[in-house]
Design a protein around this motif. Structure first.
Motif, PDB file in Angstrom:
ATOM      1  N   GLY A  33       0.571  -1.148  -0.230  1.00  0.00           N
ATOM      2  CA  GLY A  33      -0.422   0.104   0.042  1.00  0.00           C
ATOM      3  C   GLY A  33       0.834   1.029  -0.285  1.00  0.00           C
ATOM      4  N   SER A  34       0.515   2.544   0.864  1.00  0.00           N
ATOM      5  CA  SER A  34       0.964   3.642   0.834  1.00  0.00           C
ATOM      6  C   SER A  34       0.610   4.306   1.713  1.00  0.00           C
ATOM      7  N   LEU A  35       1.308   5.539   1.851  1.00  0.00           N
ATOM      8  CA  LEU A  35       1.058   6.458   3.359  1.00  0.00           C
ATOM      9  C   LEU A  35       1.006   8.085   2.676  1.00  0.00           C
ATOM     10  N   ASP A  36       0.225   8.282   2.828  1.00  0.00           N
ATOM     11  CA  ASP A  36       0.149   9.627   2.593  1.00  0.00           C
ATOM     12  C   ASP A  36       0.787  10.574   3.170  1.00  0.00           C
ATOM     13  N   PRO A  37       1.648  11.168   1.837  1.00  0.00           N
ATOM     14  CA  PRO A  37       3.294  11.672   1.624  1.00  0.00           C
ATOM     15  C   PRO A  37       2.308  13.197   2.859  1.00  0.00           C
ATOM     16  N   GLY A  38       1.866  13.407   2.931  1.00  0.00           N
ATOM     17  CA  GLY A  38       1.677  14.499   3.990  1.00  0.00           C
ATOM     18  C   GLY A  38       1.227  14.223   5.204  1.00  0.00           C
ATOM     19  N   PHE A  39       1.827  13.922   5.627  1.00  0.00           N
ATOM     20  CA  PHE A  39       0.629  12.865   7.158  1.00  0.00           C
ATOM     21  C   PHE A  39       1.687  13.292   8.108  1.00  0.00           C
ATOM     22  N   LEU A  40       3.002  12.708   7.618  1.00  0.00           N
ATOM     23  CA  LEU A  40       4.164  13.666   8.733  1.00  0.00           C
ATOM     24  C   LEU A  40       4.193  15.050   8.383  1.00  0.00           C
ATOM     25  N   ALA A  41       4.383  15.698   7.341  1.00  0.00           N
ATOM     26  CA  ALA A  41       3.724  16.772   7.141  1.00  0.00           C
ATOM     27  C   ALA A  41       3.278  17.452   8.390  1.00  0.00           C
ATOM     28  N   ASP A  42       1.697  16.901   8.157  1.00  0.00           N
ATOM     29  CA  ASP A  42       0.254  17.054   9.380  1.00  0.00           C
ATOM     30  C   ASP A  42       1.257  17.310  10.514  1.00  0.00           C
ATOM     31  N   ALA A  43       1.932  16.412  10.741  1.00  0.00           N
ATOM     32  CA  ALA A  43       2.453  16.067  12.450  1.00  0.00           C
ATOM     33  C   ALA A  43       3.231  16.903  13.047  1.00  0.00           C
ATOM     34  N   CYS A  44       4.590  17.811  12.057  1.00  0.00           N
ATOM     35  CA  CYS A  44       5.133  18.540  12.465  1.00  0.00           C
ATOM     36  C   CYS A  44       4.705  20.454  13.085  1.00  0.00           C
ATOM     37  N   ASP A  45       3.254  19.918  11.473  1.00  0.00           N
ATOM     38  CA  ASP A  45       2.525  21.166  11.806  1.00  0.00           C
ATOM     39  C   ASP A  45       2.017  21.722  13.152  1.00  0.00           C
ATOM     40  N   LEU A  46       1.590  20.860  13.293  1.00  0.00           N
ATOM     41  CA  LEU A  46       0.694  20.419  14.952  1.00  0.00           C
ATOM     42  C   LEU A  46       1.770  20.524  15.607  1.00  0.00           C
ATOM     43  N   VAL A  47       3.429  20.151  15.660  1.00  0.00           N
ATOM     44  CA  VAL A  47       3.623  21.164  17.003  1.00  0.00           C
ATOM     45  C   VAL A  47       4.356  22.180  16.511  1.00  0.00           C
ATOM     46  N   SER A  48       5.044  22.182  15.601  1.00  0.00           N
ATOM     47  CA  SER A  48       5.196  24.002  15.078  1.00  0.00           C
ATOM     48  C   SER A  48       4.029  24.896  15.970  1.00  0.00           C
ATOM     49  N   ALA A  49       2.622  24.349  15.552  1.00  0.00           N
ATOM     50  CA  ALA A  49       1.665  25.134  16.334  1.00  0.00           C
ATOM     51  C   ALA A  49       1.992  24.553  17.650  1.00  0.00           C
ATOM     52  N   GLY A  50       2.384  24.247  18.702  1.00  0.00           N
ATOM     53  CA  GLY A  50       2.299  24.210  19.789  1.00  0.00           C
ATOM     54  C   GLY A  50       1.295  22.834  20.790  1.00  0.00           C
ATOM     55  N   VAL A 100       8.523   3.987   9.052  1.00  0.00           N
ATOM     56  CA  VAL A 100       9.188   4.728   9.947  1.00  0.00           C
ATOM     57  C   VAL A 100       8.980   5.879   9.451  1.00  0.00           C
ATOM     58  N   ASP A 101       8.022   6.580   9.002  1.00  0.00           N
ATOM     59  CA  ASP A 101       7.401   8.024   8.637  1.00  0.00           C
ATOM     60  C   ASP A 101       6.768   8.170   9.416  1.00  0.00           C
ATOM     61  N   LEU A 102       5.556   6.642   9.613  1.00  0.00           N
ATOM     62  CA  LEU A 102       4.463   6.649   9.919  1.00  0.00           C
ATOM     63  C   LEU A 102       4.006   6.732  11.800  1.00  0.00           C
ATOM     64  N   TYR A 103       5.569   6.118  12.457  1.00  0.00           N
ATOM     65  CA  TYR A 103       5.076   6.158  13.402  1.00  0.00           C
ATOM     66  C   TYR A 103       6.107   7.322  14.247  1.00  0.00           C
ATOM     67  N   ASN A 104       6.610   7.768  12.953  1.00  0.00           N
ATOM     68  CA  ASN A 104       7.590   8.865  13.830  1.00  0.00           C
ATOM     69  C   ASN A 104       6.031   9.962  13.597  1.00  0.00           C
ATOM     70  N   ALA A 105       5.699   9.942  12.661  1.00  0.00           N
ATOM     71  CA  ALA A 105       4.240  11.430  13.147  1.00  0.00           C
ATOM     72  C   ALA A 105       3.302  11.070  14.327  1.00  0.00           C
ATOM     73  N   ILE A 106       3.194   9.666  14.259  1.00  0.00           N
ATOM     74  CA  ILE A 106       1.831   9.135  15.278  1.00  0.00           C
ATOM     75  C   ILE A 106       3.207   9.608  16.659  1.00  0.00           C
ATOM     76  N   SER A 107       4.521   9.647  16.604  1.00  0.00           N
ATOM     77  CA  SER A 107       4.600  10.037  18.454  1.00  0.00           C
ATOM     78  C   SER A 107       4.786  11.656  18.102  1.00  0.00           C
ATOM     79  N   LEU A 108       4.698  12.413  16.808  1.00  0.00           N
ATOM     80  CA  LEU A 108       4.832  14.291  16.907  1.00  0.00           C
ATOM     81  C   LEU A 108       3.271  14.252  16.823  1.00  0.00           C
ATOM     82  N   ARG A 109       2.760  13.731  16.797  1.00  0.00           N
ATOM     83  CA  ARG A 109       1.393  13.741  16.844  1.00  0.00           C
ATOM     84  C   ARG A 109       0.890  14.003  18.297  1.00  0.00           C
ATOM     85  N   TYR A 110       1.640  13.071  18.713  1.00  0.00           N
ATOM     86  CA  TYR A 110       0.713  12.133  19.821  1.00  0.00           C
ATOM     87  C   TYR A 110       1.541  13.037  21.775  1.00  0.00           C
ATOM     88  N   ALA A 111       3.257  13.690  21.355  1.00  0.00           N
ATOM     89  CA  ALA A 111       4.421  14.003  21.912  1.00  0.00           C
ATOM     90  C   ALA A 111       4.034  13.019  22.807  1.00  0.00           C
TER      91      ALA A 111
END
Length: 230
Positions: A33-50, A100-111
């Motif tokens: 399958g595939s991962l949404d290419p914006g999933f990691l970027a969206d998680a980074c944006d959430l962190v940048s927003a606090g 790895v991008d998937l679980y890094n995004a989860i880590s960022l999104r949920y701290a």
């Protein structure tokens, strides 16, 4: 299909409120399958927003837990803190591979710290224990493969062969590193009491959904674990 990871009673003195979500995946018969290419970027944006709202309190709790077993969290922070610092500094973290991008995004999104492991490389069950200092840890230093030993009293994840992650979730070993979305995998999402319990449930569900999209047809077993048992 998989044995439940073991959280030893020794951990209670360091983090009595520790709980985690264990997710085992068998992708041997899965499609690609595939991962949404914006999933990691969206998680980074959430962190940048606090976000998320509990991030500062939860990561502070991890720093306190690290101090209790003698680690210096400013030098060797938990994995979630290390990822977050990179995003705060640079706005993004680079893509590695889809799983790895998937679980890094989860880590960022949920701290929260999230680990991904090649379970086919495991010998026996994962154990979260206090090291005695004789355990072996395979890693890389200056581009060369080396073997280290954890410090006595250090919190480690290990299997029957040796250490799979040092200083709780700070540095993963090379032997069980997850590099491709194939075979059997194990993911561990780790929390302390300052993270809402329903957020752990949500993080686990989001990871399961992402894994199912990335590896259609994979078999997934999700378990909540703590010092009190599954």
């Amino acid at each position: 299909m998989f044995d439940t990871p073991v959280i030893t009673e020794q951990i209670r003195a360091i983090a009595p409120d520790f709980r985690a979500m264990s997710i085992h995946v068998d992708a041997k018969a899965a499609a690609e399958g595939s991962l949404d290419p914006g999933f990691l970027a969206d998680a980074c944006d959430l962190v940048s927003a606090g976000g998320p709202s509990w991030a500062d309190a939860h990561l502070a709790s991890w720093s306190e837990a690290y101090q209790r077993f003698g680690a210096k969290p400013n030098r060797t922070p938990c994995s979630a803190q290390a990822l977050r610092k990179r995003v705060v500094k640079d706005g993004r973290i680079p893509a590695i591979n889809p799983v790895v991008d998937l679980y890094n995004a989860i880590s960022l999104r949920y701290a929260l710290p999230v680990g991904g492991e090649n379970f086919d490389a495991y010998v026996g069950r994962p154990h979260l224990i206090i090291a005695d200092g004789t355990e072996v840890f395979d890693t890389v230093m200056n581009g060369e493969a080396v073997v280290e030993n954890p410090a006595p009293g250090e919190v480690i994840w290990r299997d029957d062969l040796g250490v799979t992650c040092r200083r709780w979730n700070w540095r993963q070993g090379t032997r069980t590193r997850l590099e491709a979305a194939t075979g059997r995998m194990w993911f561990i999402l780790e929390t302390l009491g300052t993270m809402p319990e329903d957020a752990l449930e949500e993080a686990g569900e989001v990871l399961v959904e992402g894994l199912s999209r990335l590896m259609p047809g994979c078999a997934i077993l999700k378990q909540k674990i703590s010092l009190a048992g599954p």
